[in-house]
Motif scaffolding. Structure first.
Motif, PDB file in Angstrom:
ATOM      1  N   THR A  80       0.924  -1.026  -0.001  1.00 21.98           N
ATOM      2  CA  THR A  80       0.052  -0.024   0.197  1.00 21.98           C
ATOM      3  C   THR A  80       1.104   1.081   0.158  1.00 21.98           C
ATOM      4  OG1 THR A  80      -1.660  -1.143   1.265  1.00 21.98           O
ATOM      5  CG2 THR A  80      -1.878   1.167   1.445  1.00 21.98           C
ATOM      6  N   ALA A  81       0.792   1.974  -1.049  1.00 20.06           N
ATOM      7  CA  ALA A  81       1.882   3.297  -1.326  1.00 20.06           C
ATOM      8  C   ALA A  81       1.183   4.252  -0.961  1.00 20.06           C
ATOM      9  CB  ALA A  81       2.236   3.044  -2.778  1.00 20.06           C
ATOM     10  N   ALA A  82       2.194   5.292  -0.083  1.00 22.17           N
ATOM     11  CA  ALA A  82       1.887   6.727   0.192  1.00 22.17           C
ATOM     12  C   ALA A  82       2.873   7.282  -0.588  1.00 22.17           C
ATOM     13  CB  ALA A  82       1.759   6.872   1.346  1.00 22.17           C
ATOM     14  N   ASN A  83       2.685   7.407  -1.770  1.00 23.00           N
ATOM     15  CA  ASN A  83       3.614   8.453  -2.823  1.00 23.00           C
ATOM     16  C   ASN A  83       2.680   9.464  -3.528  1.00 23.00           C
ATOM     17  OD1 ASN A  83       1.983   7.342  -5.097  1.00 23.00           O
ATOM     18  ND2 ASN A  83       3.189   5.517  -5.106  1.00 23.00           N
ATOM     19  N   VAL A  84       3.300   9.944  -4.412  1.00 23.18           N
ATOM     20  CA  VAL A  84       2.701  11.362  -4.923  1.00 23.18           C
ATOM     21  C   VAL A  84       1.184  11.008  -5.671  1.00 23.18           C
ATOM     22  CG1 VAL A  84       3.845  11.365  -7.215  1.00 23.18           C
ATOM     23  CG2 VAL A  84       3.295  13.667  -6.102  1.00 23.18           C
ATOM     24  N   GLU A  85       1.036   9.969  -6.074  1.00 26.02           N
ATOM     25  CA  GLU A  85       0.126   9.677  -6.757  1.00 26.02           C
ATOM     26  C   GLU A  85      -1.149   9.504  -5.764  1.00 26.02           C
ATOM     27  OE1 GLU A  85       1.575   7.107 -10.723  1.00 26.02           O
ATOM     28  OE2 GLU A  85       0.918   6.008  -8.896  1.00 26.02           O
ATOM     29  N   ARG A  86      -1.044   9.404  -4.457  1.00 26.57           N
ATOM     30  CA  ARG A  86      -2.008   9.405  -3.509  1.00 26.57           C
ATOM     31  C   ARG A  86      -1.899  10.513  -2.397  1.00 26.57           C
ATOM     32  NH1 ARG A  86      -2.613   2.801  -2.126  1.00 26.57           N
ATOM     33  NH2 ARG A  86      -3.299   2.108  -4.057  1.00 26.57           N
ATOM     34  N   LEU A  87      -0.759  10.989  -2.482  1.00 28.64           N
ATOM     35  CA  LEU A  87      -0.478  12.158  -1.506  1.00 28.64           C
ATOM     36  C   LEU A  87       0.065  13.174  -2.165  1.00 28.64           C
ATOM     37  CD1 LEU A  87      -0.516  13.014   1.532  1.00 28.64           C
ATOM     38  CD2 LEU A  87       1.420  11.745   1.826  1.00 28.64           C
ATOM     39  N   ILE A  97       6.123   6.814   1.008  1.00 34.22           N
ATOM     40  CA  ILE A  97       6.411   5.614   1.978  1.00 34.22           C
ATOM     41  C   ILE A  97       5.419   4.557   1.959  1.00 34.22           C
ATOM     42  CG2 ILE A  97       4.876   6.653   3.618  1.00 34.22           C
ATOM     43  CD1 ILE A  97       6.590   5.859   6.057  1.00 34.22           C
ATOM     44  N   ALA A  98       5.591   3.154   2.301  1.00 34.44           N
ATOM     45  CA  ALA A  98       4.684   2.389   1.923  1.00 34.44           C
ATOM     46  C   ALA A  98       4.647   1.303   3.071  1.00 34.44           C
ATOM     47  CB  ALA A  98       4.911   1.672   0.457  1.00 34.44           C
ATOM     48  N   ARG A  99       3.359   0.606   3.165  1.00 35.31           N
ATOM     49  CA  ARG A  99       3.204  -0.369   3.952  1.00 35.31           C
ATOM     50  C   ARG A  99       2.877  -1.766   3.246  1.00 35.31           C
ATOM     51  NH1 ARG A  99      -1.144  -1.300   8.827  1.00 35.31           N
ATOM     52  NH2 ARG A  99      -1.222  -3.683   8.594  1.00 35.31           N
ATOM     53  N   ILE A 100       3.774  -2.660   3.705  1.00 39.36           N
ATOM     54  CA  ILE A 100       3.725  -4.034   2.980  1.00 39.36           C
ATOM     55  C   ILE A 100       3.273  -5.053   3.916  1.00 39.36           C
ATOM     56  CG2 ILE A 100       5.320  -5.541   1.742  1.00 39.36           C
ATOM     57  CD1 ILE A 100       7.413  -3.641   1.687  1.00 39.36           C
ATOM     58  N   VAL A 168       4.394  -7.304   8.894  1.00 43.16           N
ATOM     59  CA  VAL A 168       4.243  -6.148   8.193  1.00 43.16           C
ATOM     60  C   VAL A 168       5.432  -5.244   8.312  1.00 43.16           C
ATOM     61  CG1 VAL A 168       2.901  -3.769   8.585  1.00 43.16           C
ATOM     62  CG2 VAL A 168       1.870  -6.145   9.450  1.00 43.16           C
ATOM     63  N   ALA A 169       5.631  -4.482   7.326  1.00 44.00           N
ATOM     64  CA  ALA A 169       7.036  -3.776   7.228  1.00 44.00           C
ATOM     65  C   ALA A 169       6.563  -2.383   6.769  1.00 44.00           C
ATOM     66  CB  ALA A 169       7.888  -4.377   6.402  1.00 44.00           C
ATOM     67  N   ILE A 170       7.366  -1.412   7.201  1.00 53.38           N
ATOM     68  CA  ILE A 170       7.134  -0.072   6.572  1.00 53.38           C
ATOM     69  C   ILE A 170       8.314   0.369   5.373  1.00 53.38           C
ATOM     70  CG2 ILE A 170       6.873   2.496   7.007  1.00 53.38           C
ATOM     71  CD1 ILE A 170       4.419   1.010   7.680  1.00 53.38           C
ATOM     72  N   ALA A 171       8.235   0.425   4.296  1.00 54.13           N
ATOM     73  CA  ALA A 171       9.377   1.050   3.484  1.00 54.13           C
ATOM     74  C   ALA A 171       9.346   2.471   3.261  1.00 54.13           C
ATOM     75  CB  ALA A 171       9.081   0.337   2.109  1.00 54.13           C
ATOM     76  N   ALA A 172      10.534   3.010   3.245  1.00 54.30           N
ATOM     77  CA  ALA A 172      10.603   4.613   2.830  1.00 54.30           C
ATOM     78  C   ALA A 172      11.372   4.605   1.630  1.00 54.30           C
ATOM     79  CB  ALA A 172      10.999   5.224   4.079  1.00 54.30           C
TER      80      ALA A 172
END
Length: 220
Positions: A80-87, A97-100, A168-172
Motif C-alpha cells: 500500500t503506497a503513500a506516494n505522490v499519486e495518492r498524497l 512511504i509504503a506499508r507492506i 508487516v513492514a514499513i518501507a521508505a
C-alpha cells in the motif's frame, strides 16, 4: 593554481551531488500535485503545482496505511503506497512511504525500484530479505521485528515472511514516485508481449513453458 583546483572540485562535487539525488530539488516551499492538469496536453517530469489558493491541509494527509492490505493473492503480499499519486503534497519533496503486508510465508517477489533506494522497518514478524548486485552477488539475511534493512537503488531485491503468522513492514524511499518493476511480471506480462523466442533463450526453457508461465501474468 589552488583557486582553479578548488573551482574544479566544486564543479565536480555539484555534478556528483546532482547525479546522486533521488529526485530534482524543489524550488519553492510547496508544490502540491495538480492531478487535473494531466487531463490537458501539458506533461512534466512530475506534476505541475496547484495554485496556492487551492491548496488545503488534506493535500498533505493520507490515512491509507492504517489498515492491513489484502494478501489473498498468488504471492501472499500486498504493498500500500503513500506516494505522490495518492498524497499530492509529496510533489517535489523527494520522499514517499509504503506499508507492506505479508500473509504467512508470503513473498514480495524479486523487483527493482529504478528511481529510489528503499529502507524497510519490520513492524511485525520476521522477514528473509536480500538484494543482488550487478556482479550477481547476493546479500541476504533475516530481519526481525524492530530491525531495519536497506536495498540500494535499482538493484533486484525481495522479502519473504518466514513465519506462520502475518508480518508487516514499513518501507521508505528517497523519491516521490520510486517506480516498481516486478521481474517476472515485467518479462512475462508485458504488453505487447516479449517474444517467446527471446524469453525461451534467455531462461533456457522451451516455448511451451514460456507460454505456460505467461498465462499466469495477464497484461494489466
Amino acid at each position: 593554481m589552488a583557486c582553479k583546483l578548488f573551482a574544479t572540485f566544486v564543479v565536480l562535487l555539484t555534478v556528483v551531488a546532482t547525479s546522486l539525488a533521488g529526485d530534482p530539488d524543489m524550488l519553492q516551499d510547496i508544490c502540491v500535485a495538480d492531478y487535473k492538469s494531466l487531463e490537458g496536453p501539458l506533461r512534466l517530469n512530475g506534476f505541475p503545482c496547484k495554485r496556492l489558493e487551492n491548496v488545503t491541509v488534506n493535500d498533505f494527509f493520507f490515512d491509507g496505511l492504517a489498515n492491513a492490505g489484502n494478501t489473498g493473492n498468488a504471492v501472499g503480499s500486498v504493498v500500500t503506497a503513500a506516494n505522490v499519486e495518492r498524497l499530492p503534497g509529496l510533489n517535489t519533496l523527494g520522499v514517499s512511504i509504503a506499508r507492506i503486508d505479508y500473509a504467512p510465508w508470503g513473498l514480495n517477489p524479486p523487483h527493482t525500484h529504478p528511481r529510489a533506494t528503499e529502507i524497510i522497518f519490520v513492524l511485525e514478524g520476521s522477514l528473509d530479505v536480500g538484494f543482488i548486485t550487478t556482479a550477481n552477488k547476493l546479500f541476504a539475511r533475516t530481519v526481525c521485528k524492530g530491525e531495519v534493512f536497506v536495498f540500494p537503488r535499482g538493484l533486484v531485491h525481495f522479502q519473504k515472511n518466514n513465519g506462520n503468522s502475518p508480518a508487516v513492514a514499513i518501507a521508505a524511499f528517497n523519491s516521490q514516485l520510486q517506480g516498481t518493476q516486478s521481474i517476472a511480471e515485467t518479462l512475462f506480462g508485458a504488453s505487447p508481449p516479449v517474444s517467446t523466442d527471446i524469453l525461451g533463450r534467455a531462461f533456457q526453457i522451451d516455448g511451451g513453458l514460456v507460454e505456460a508461465i505467461r498465462g499466469r501474468f495477464p497484461p494489466k
